[in-house]
Design a protein around this motif. Structure first.
Motif, PDB file in Angstrom:
ATOM      1  N   LYS A   2       0.900  -1.105  -0.061  1.00  0.00           N
ATOM      2  CA  LYS A   2       0.147  -0.075  -0.101  1.00  0.00           C
ATOM      3  C   LYS A   2       0.718   1.212   0.063  1.00  0.00           C
ATOM      4  O   LYS A   2       1.935   1.275   0.779  1.00  0.00           O
ATOM      5  CB  LYS A   2      -0.916  -0.066   1.231  1.00  0.00           C
ATOM      6  CG  LYS A   2      -1.945   0.844   1.324  1.00  0.00           C
ATOM      7  CD  LYS A   2      -3.347   0.224   0.871  1.00  0.00           C
ATOM      8  CE  LYS A   2      -4.539   0.874   1.272  1.00  0.00           C
ATOM      9  NZ  LYS A   2      -4.793   2.170   1.553  1.00  0.00           N
ATOM     10  N   HIS A   3       0.520   2.239  -0.674  1.00  0.00           N
ATOM     11  CA  HIS A   3       1.380   3.548  -0.892  1.00  0.00           C
ATOM     12  C   HIS A   3       1.012   4.342   0.153  1.00  0.00           C
ATOM     13  O   HIS A   3      -0.255   4.594   0.294  1.00  0.00           O
ATOM     14  CB  HIS A   3       1.071   4.155  -2.218  1.00  0.00           C
ATOM     15  CG  HIS A   3       1.672   3.250  -3.580  1.00  0.00           C
ATOM     16  ND1 HIS A   3       2.705   2.935  -3.812  1.00  0.00           N
ATOM     17  CD2 HIS A   3       0.744   2.650  -4.291  1.00  0.00           C
ATOM     18  CE1 HIS A   3       2.815   2.241  -4.967  1.00  0.00           C
ATOM     19  NE2 HIS A   3       1.655   1.926  -5.269  1.00  0.00           N
ATOM     20  N   THR A  48      -8.269   6.270  -2.787  1.00  0.00           N
ATOM     21  CA  THR A  48      -7.721   7.102  -1.768  1.00  0.00           C
ATOM     22  C   THR A  48      -7.643   8.701  -1.946  1.00  0.00           C
ATOM     23  O   THR A  48      -7.266   9.032  -3.081  1.00  0.00           O
ATOM     24  CB  THR A  48      -6.389   6.607  -1.173  1.00  0.00           C
ATOM     25  OG1 THR A  48      -6.371   5.076  -1.143  1.00  0.00           O
ATOM     26  CG2 THR A  48      -5.611   7.090  -0.129  1.00  0.00           C
ATOM     27  N   PHE A  49      -8.067   9.401  -0.864  1.00  0.00           N
ATOM     28  CA  PHE A  49      -8.246  10.653  -1.002  1.00  0.00           C
ATOM     29  C   PHE A  49      -7.154  11.440  -0.244  1.00  0.00           C
ATOM     30  O   PHE A  49      -6.987  11.066   0.923  1.00  0.00           O
ATOM     31  CB  PHE A  49      -9.497  11.296  -0.428  1.00  0.00           C
ATOM     32  CG  PHE A  49      -9.904  12.655  -0.724  1.00  0.00           C
ATOM     33  CD1 PHE A  49     -10.261  13.337  -1.831  1.00  0.00           C
ATOM     34  CD2 PHE A  49      -9.520  13.726   0.290  1.00  0.00           C
ATOM     35  CE1 PHE A  49     -10.688  14.687  -2.257  1.00  0.00           C
ATOM     36  CE2 PHE A  49      -9.704  14.881   0.204  1.00  0.00           C
ATOM     37  CZ  PHE A  49     -10.086  15.533  -1.071  1.00  0.00           C
ATOM     38  N   CYS A  50      -6.234  12.409  -0.692  1.00  0.00           N
ATOM     39  CA  CYS A  50      -5.348  13.114   0.053  1.00  0.00           C
ATOM     40  C   CYS A  50      -5.778  14.328   0.546  1.00  0.00           C
ATOM     41  O   CYS A  50      -6.225  15.278  -0.081  1.00  0.00           O
ATOM     42  CB  CYS A  50      -4.022  13.442  -0.893  1.00  0.00           C
ATOM     43  SG  CYS A  50      -2.967  14.697  -0.030  1.00  0.00           S
ATOM     44  N   ASN A  51      -5.981  14.424   2.078  1.00  0.00           N
ATOM     45  CA  ASN A  51      -6.603  15.639   2.496  1.00  0.00           C
ATOM     46  C   ASN A  51      -5.715  16.960   2.400  1.00  0.00           C
ATOM     47  O   ASN A  51      -5.932  17.974   2.617  1.00  0.00           O
ATOM     48  CB  ASN A  51      -6.907  15.396   4.041  1.00  0.00           C
ATOM     49  CG  ASN A  51      -8.076  14.309   4.311  1.00  0.00           C
ATOM     50  OD1 ASN A  51      -9.103  14.721   3.724  1.00  0.00           O
ATOM     51  ND2 ASN A  51      -7.842  13.435   5.001  1.00  0.00           N
ATOM     52  N   SER A  52      -4.450  16.770   1.976  1.00  0.00           N
ATOM     53  CA  SER A  52      -3.846  17.690   1.591  1.00  0.00           C
ATOM     54  C   SER A  52      -3.639  18.376   0.406  1.00  0.00           C
ATOM     55  O   SER A  52      -3.594  19.853   0.276  1.00  0.00           O
ATOM     56  CB  SER A  52      -2.240  17.473   1.881  1.00  0.00           C
ATOM     57  OG  SER A  52      -1.999  16.961   3.214  1.00  0.00           O
ATOM     58  N   SER A  59      -4.493   3.460  -4.014  1.00  0.00           N
ATOM     59  CA  SER A  59      -3.311   3.269  -2.997  1.00  0.00           C
ATOM     60  C   SER A  59      -2.751   1.944  -3.134  1.00  0.00           C
ATOM     61  O   SER A  59      -1.777   1.618  -2.389  1.00  0.00           O
ATOM     62  CB  SER A  59      -3.552   3.776  -1.706  1.00  0.00           C
ATOM     63  OG  SER A  59      -4.573   3.155  -1.125  1.00  0.00           O
ATOM     64  N   ALA A  60      -3.502   1.130  -3.708  1.00  0.00           N
ATOM     65  CA  ALA A  60      -3.272  -0.357  -3.816  1.00  0.00           C
ATOM     66  C   ALA A  60      -2.342  -0.646  -5.216  1.00  0.00           C
ATOM     67  O   ALA A  60      -2.133  -1.920  -5.276  1.00  0.00           O
ATOM     68  CB  ALA A  60      -4.241  -1.104  -3.365  1.00  0.00           C
ATOM     69  N   PHE A  61      -2.145   0.328  -6.114  1.00  0.00           N
ATOM     70  CA  PHE A  61      -1.798   0.143  -7.389  1.00  0.00           C
ATOM     71  C   PHE A  61      -0.180  -0.669  -7.501  1.00  0.00           C
ATOM     72  O   PHE A  61       0.642  -0.151  -6.657  1.00  0.00           O
ATOM     73  CB  PHE A  61      -1.545   1.594  -8.089  1.00  0.00           C
ATOM     74  CG  PHE A  61      -1.364   1.411  -9.504  1.00  0.00           C
ATOM     75  CD1 PHE A  61      -2.119   0.859 -10.360  1.00  0.00           C
ATOM     76  CD2 PHE A  61       0.010   1.808  -9.865  1.00  0.00           C
ATOM     77  CE1 PHE A  61      -1.782   0.615 -11.793  1.00  0.00           C
ATOM     78  CE2 PHE A  61       0.301   1.818 -11.351  1.00  0.00           C
ATOM     79  CZ  PHE A  61      -0.716   1.164 -12.267  1.00  0.00           C
TER      80      PHE A  61
END
Ligand SMILES: [Zn+2]
Length: 390
Positions: A2-3, A48-52, A59-61
């Motif tokens: 997972k990244h 997956t969402f980046c809150n920043s 994210s499992a790529f």
């Protein structure tokens, strides 16, 4: 695997919001045998969402798979609707920035349709870079050359007045690294125009276009997250627009020392995009259940159902419903796809001529933009099925 960091901003404040289980890891590779098609590995897609920075990615790529060098088939130029669209967009772009008699470099040129087009329309010299380029496919255009390689820092030696990259960024996991590589390749005093195009995540979230989420797309951008990605890498955003029924997002940019804080009217904020992911999650199960019920109904009634439009959308669609056995065939007008088997699904692509004999009762069109073109084609074959469009 997972990244753990955002590929765009390296932020660690990440949230998973949607998972597709067991998606075929490849959707556009061409396969001649059913067993081989079924042997394509399946893996989960975890959006997956980046809150920043608002970046959305799988994210499992798995970055170790060779996606593009084994018969990758991605040509759209067989459709008159598409050719008209892309010609119009390109002519407007050429006029806007005076891209005439210039050097254009295309990163991820596929079979070379677009680099030939922009070179021909503007009298430009073109260089197309792509590991999936195939010699002998498409007309010979003077002043267009091809490099059958993955784009890397060493291609920065090629001088460019314009750098284009269409439907490629969504396949790149390390978005930040990729944009920085391009930025670093631009020499002091040079200011090429960048012209990029990706599918827009905003539309996917708004209408729960689950068929547009598939494994080969690890990167999902909207106007806001795309603009933030470009600014972080040292580019000024000149313009953005949505085309093709809001499916495709275009960005025009130029390198700069310090990007301005000005935002484009099309940009969504991080909070707005996050709210859209919440809406998507609320709606998607209902949408999937409706399709399942509809397809089960067709099957129970003995109606012959065909999907029109191969490639990734059909794989994204069939990943959800192939188990029902309700869909008999997938039809595509690209002759290079016909006869091949669909990765992970195992069905064989047929051409439109096959449908004359098969006489489908229902045709599900994978891209509504082509609805009228397909209706006309079918009518010309004496076929008038019920038609549904995604
Ligand atoms: Zn981020």
């Amino acid at each position: 695997m997972k990244h753990a960091a955002c590929p765009t901003c390296r932020g660690k404040d990440l949230e998973d919001f949607f998972t597709i289980h067991n998606a075929p890891t490849q959707s556009l590779v061409t396969i001649k045998e059913r067993e081989k098609a079924l042997a394509i590995p399946r893996q989960d897609i975890v959006l997956t969402f980046c809150n920043s920075c608002g970046f959305i990615f799988n994210s499992a790529f798995d970055t170790t798979i060779d996606y593009y060098t084994q018969g990758y088939e991605d040509q759209q130029g067989f459709s008159p609707t598409f050719v008209k669209f892309i010609t119009g967009v390109t002519e407007r772009f050429i006029d806007k920035y005076g891209i005439r008699g210039k050097r254009v470099v295309e990163i991820g040129c596929g079979k070379g349709d677009f680099i030939r087009l922009i070179s021909r329309l503007g009298g430009n010299r073109g260089v197309g870079i792509d590991p999936a380029w195939v010699p002998g496919r498409g007309e010979d255009v003077p002043d267009v050359e091809f490099i059958k390689e993955f784009y890397s820092a060493r291609h920065g030696d090629i001088h460019a007045d314009c750098i284009t990259c269409r439907h490629t960024l969504e396949h790149i996991h390390d978005t930040g690294g990729f944009l920085r590589t391009i930025r670093a390749s631009i020499r002091e005093g040079e200011a090429p125009v960048l012209f990029f195009e990706v599918p827009s995540i905003v539309r996917i979230l708004d209408i729960q276009a689950f068929w547009d989420i598939f494994y080969e797309h690890c990167t999902y951008l909207g106007p806001g997250s795309m603009a933030r990605l470009f600014r972080l890498a040292g580019f000024e955003v000149l313009d953005m627009y949505l085309e093709y029924g809001d499916q495709y997002l275009f960005i025009e940019a130029r390198p700069c020392d310090v990007p301005s804080t000005r935002t484009h009217p099309l940009e969504e904020s991080i909070g707005e995009l996050k709210a859209k992911t919440t809406f998507f999650v609320e709606q998607i199960n209902r949408q999937l259940a409706q399709w399942r019920e509809r397809l089960e109904g067709y099957k129970a009634a003995g109606r012959k159902v065909v999907v029109w439009g191969g490639g990734s959308k059909s794989v994204g669609f069939l990943t959800q419903f192939a188990d029902l056995g309700a869909i008999a065939h997938v039809c595509d007008i690209n002759p290079h796809m016909q006869g091949n088997y669909i990765p992970g699904i195992g069905m064989q692509y047929v051409g439109p001529a096959f449908l004359e004999e098969f006489k489908p009762d229902v045709v599900i069109v994978m891209n509504s933009v082509y609805m009228e073109e397909i209706r006309k084609d079918l009518a010309g074959r004496g076929l008038h099925p019920e038609m549904l469009g995604l």
